[in-house]
Write a protein that holds these residues in place. Sequence first.
Motif, PDB file in Angstrom:
ATOM      1  N   LEU A   1      47.261  42.903  39.436  1.00  0.00           N
ATOM      2  CA  LEU A   1      46.096  42.034  39.610  1.00  0.00           C
ATOM      3  C   LEU A   1      45.817  41.758  41.091  1.00  0.00           C
ATOM      4  O   LEU A   1      44.679  41.951  41.546  1.00  0.00           O
ATOM      5  CB  LEU A   1      46.266  40.738  38.816  1.00  0.00           C
ATOM      6  CG  LEU A   1      45.079  39.781  38.815  1.00  0.00           C
ATOM      7  CD1 LEU A   1      43.838  40.452  38.236  1.00  0.00           C
ATOM      8  CD2 LEU A   1      45.427  38.533  38.018  1.00  0.00           C
TER       9      LEU A   1
ATOM     10  N   ILE B   1      42.315  42.911  43.132  1.00  0.00           N
ATOM     11  CA  ILE B   1      41.507  41.914  43.839  1.00  0.00           C
ATOM     12  C   ILE B   1      41.526  42.189  45.343  1.00  0.00           C
ATOM     13  O   ILE B   1      40.491  42.179  46.006  1.00  0.00           O
ATOM     14  CB  ILE B   1      42.009  40.491  43.537  1.00  0.00           C
ATOM     15  CG1 ILE B   1      41.779  40.150  42.063  1.00  0.00           C
ATOM     16  CG2 ILE B   1      41.326  39.465  44.440  1.00  0.00           C
ATOM     17  CD1 ILE B   1      42.498  38.896  41.591  1.00  0.00           C
TER      18      ILE B   1
ATOM     19  N   TYR C   1      36.891  40.149  40.389  1.00  0.00           N
ATOM     20  CA  TYR C   1      37.950  39.528  39.586  1.00  0.00           C
ATOM     21  C   TYR C   1      37.765  39.803  38.097  1.00  0.00           C
ATOM     22  O   TYR C   1      38.719  40.072  37.384  1.00  0.00           O
ATOM     23  CB  TYR C   1      37.994  38.016  39.842  1.00  0.00           C
ATOM     24  CG  TYR C   1      38.969  37.296  38.945  1.00  0.00           C
ATOM     25  CD1 TYR C   1      40.334  37.423  39.143  1.00  0.00           C
ATOM     26  CD2 TYR C   1      38.520  36.527  37.875  1.00  0.00           C
ATOM     27  CE1 TYR C   1      41.241  36.784  38.314  1.00  0.00           C
ATOM     28  CE2 TYR C   1      39.420  35.878  37.049  1.00  0.00           C
ATOM     29  CZ  TYR C   1      40.776  36.013  37.266  1.00  0.00           C
ATOM     30  OH  TYR C   1      41.670  35.387  36.448  1.00  0.00           O
ATOM     31  N   TRP C   2      36.535  39.730  37.614  1.00  0.00           N
ATOM     32  CA  TRP C   2      36.265  39.892  36.182  1.00  0.00           C
ATOM     33  C   TRP C   2      36.405  41.338  35.734  1.00  0.00           C
ATOM     34  O   TRP C   2      36.388  41.627  34.541  1.00  0.00           O
ATOM     35  CB  TRP C   2      34.898  39.309  35.829  1.00  0.00           C
ATOM     36  CG  TRP C   2      34.889  37.840  36.120  1.00  0.00           C
ATOM     37  CD1 TRP C   2      34.232  37.208  37.129  1.00  0.00           C
ATOM     38  CD2 TRP C   2      35.642  36.832  35.432  1.00  0.00           C
ATOM     39  NE1 TRP C   2      34.517  35.866  37.117  1.00  0.00           N
ATOM     40  CE2 TRP C   2      35.384  35.597  36.079  1.00  0.00           C
ATOM     41  CE3 TRP C   2      36.506  36.838  34.337  1.00  0.00           C
ATOM     42  CZ2 TRP C   2      35.940  34.396  35.673  1.00  0.00           C
ATOM     43  CZ3 TRP C   2      37.056  35.632  33.933  1.00  0.00           C
ATOM     44  CH2 TRP C   2      36.786  34.439  34.593  1.00  0.00           C
TER      45      TRP C   2
ATOM     46  N   LEU D   1      40.855  41.625  36.198  1.00  0.00           N
ATOM     47  CA  LEU D   1      41.639  40.889  35.206  1.00  0.00           C
ATOM     48  C   LEU D   1      41.823  41.656  33.894  1.00  0.00           C
ATOM     49  O   LEU D   1      42.968  41.877  33.475  1.00  0.00           O
ATOM     50  CB  LEU D   1      41.018  39.515  34.953  1.00  0.00           C
ATOM     51  CG  LEU D   1      41.731  38.652  33.902  1.00  0.00           C
ATOM     52  CD1 LEU D   1      43.152  38.313  34.348  1.00  0.00           C
ATOM     53  CD2 LEU D   1      40.936  37.388  33.629  1.00  0.00           C
TER      54      LEU D   1
ATOM     55  N   ALA E   1      48.818  35.756  34.504  1.00  0.00           N
ATOM     56  CA  ALA E   1      47.619  36.201  35.220  1.00  0.00           C
ATOM     57  C   ALA E   1      46.927  35.022  35.894  1.00  0.00           C
ATOM     58  O   ALA E   1      46.456  35.136  37.036  1.00  0.00           O
ATOM     59  CB  ALA E   1      46.661  36.908  34.265  1.00  0.00           C
TER      60      ALA E   1
ATOM     61  N   THR F   1      46.447  34.659  39.798  1.00  0.00           N
ATOM     62  CA  THR F   1      45.093  34.493  40.331  1.00  0.00           C
ATOM     63  C   THR F   1      45.078  33.391  41.380  1.00  0.00           C
ATOM     64  O   THR F   1      44.530  33.565  42.478  1.00  0.00           O
ATOM     65  CB  THR F   1      44.110  34.156  39.187  1.00  0.00           C
ATOM     66  OG1 THR F   1      44.086  35.255  38.273  1.00  0.00           O
ATOM     67  CG2 THR F   1      42.716  33.899  39.721  1.00  0.00           C
TER      68      THR F   1
ATOM     69  N   THR G   1      46.958  34.656  44.415  1.00  0.00           N
ATOM     70  CA  THR G   1      46.206  35.707  45.120  1.00  0.00           C
ATOM     71  C   THR G   1      45.048  35.118  45.912  1.00  0.00           C
ATOM     72  O   THR G   1      44.895  35.422  47.092  1.00  0.00           O
ATOM     73  CB  THR G   1      45.681  36.754  44.112  1.00  0.00           C
ATOM     74  OG1 THR G   1      46.797  37.340  43.437  1.00  0.00           O
ATOM     75  CG2 THR G   1      44.892  37.837  44.821  1.00  0.00           C
ATOM     76  N   PHE G   2      44.241  34.282  45.269  1.00  0.00           N
ATOM     77  CA  PHE G   2      43.098  33.723  45.992  1.00  0.00           C
ATOM     78  C   PHE G   2      43.544  32.740  47.068  1.00  0.00           C
ATOM     79  O   PHE G   2      42.888  32.630  48.102  1.00  0.00           O
ATOM     80  CB  PHE G   2      42.086  33.106  45.022  1.00  0.00           C
ATOM     81  CG  PHE G   2      41.240  34.150  44.343  1.00  0.00           C
ATOM     82  CD1 PHE G   2      40.325  34.897  45.065  1.00  0.00           C
ATOM     83  CD2 PHE G   2      41.369  34.385  42.987  1.00  0.00           C
ATOM     84  CE1 PHE G   2      39.552  35.878  44.450  1.00  0.00           C
ATOM     85  CE2 PHE G   2      40.602  35.362  42.356  1.00  0.00           C
ATOM     86  CZ  PHE G   2      39.684  36.103  43.105  1.00  0.00           C
TER      87      PHE G   2
END
Length: 159
Positions: free
Chosen positions: A31, A35, A41-42, A45, A145, A149, A152-153
Motif C-alpha cells: 500500500l 501511494i 489511494y482509492w 487500496l 490497511a 494509510t 503513509t500519509f
Amino acid sequence: MISWLTGTTAGKMIATFFISMVPMIELRLGLPYGIGFGLNYWVALPVALLGNMIPVPFIIIYIKEIFKWLRGRHKKLDDFISKQEKRASDKRPTVEKYGPLGLLIFVAIPLPGTGAWTGALVAALMDMDLKKAVPSIFLGVCIAAAIMTVITFGAIKIF
C-alpha cells in the motif's frame, strides 16, 4: 522493466498487487509503495487488499499438505518449516482464547510476524473453519490497511 513498473499506472498497480502478496511484507509495504509512487489511494487500496488476500484461502486449505510434501521431498526444508509452524503455534493461545476475533486482532497489527499469511497459517494449524477464518483475516487486513494509510500519509506530509 523497473521503469515500466514505476512509469505507468498499470505497472504501479501490478507492482502494488504483487508486493502485497509477498509473505512478511504484504500490504504493509504494498500500500505505501502504490501511494508513494503516485497511485490514487482509492486505486492502491483495493489492489493491495486483493493482493494480500488472494493467498489466504489457499494457505488455509493446502499448507499442511504442502508442508508434508516438502518434508518428504526436501529434508533440508524441515528446519524452515518447523520454524514457521512454531512461530504460528506461538500465536495459537491468543487465537484460541478469542477465536475469530483473536485472529482478526492478530492480523490487524501491522508488525513483522503478523499479517494475513501468518494468520492463515495459524488458522490452518488450528483447523479453523474457512468460513470463520477468511472474514476474520480480511477484516484484520482492512484494519492494517487503515493503520498503514495513516502512517503513509503522515510520512508523506513529513517528507
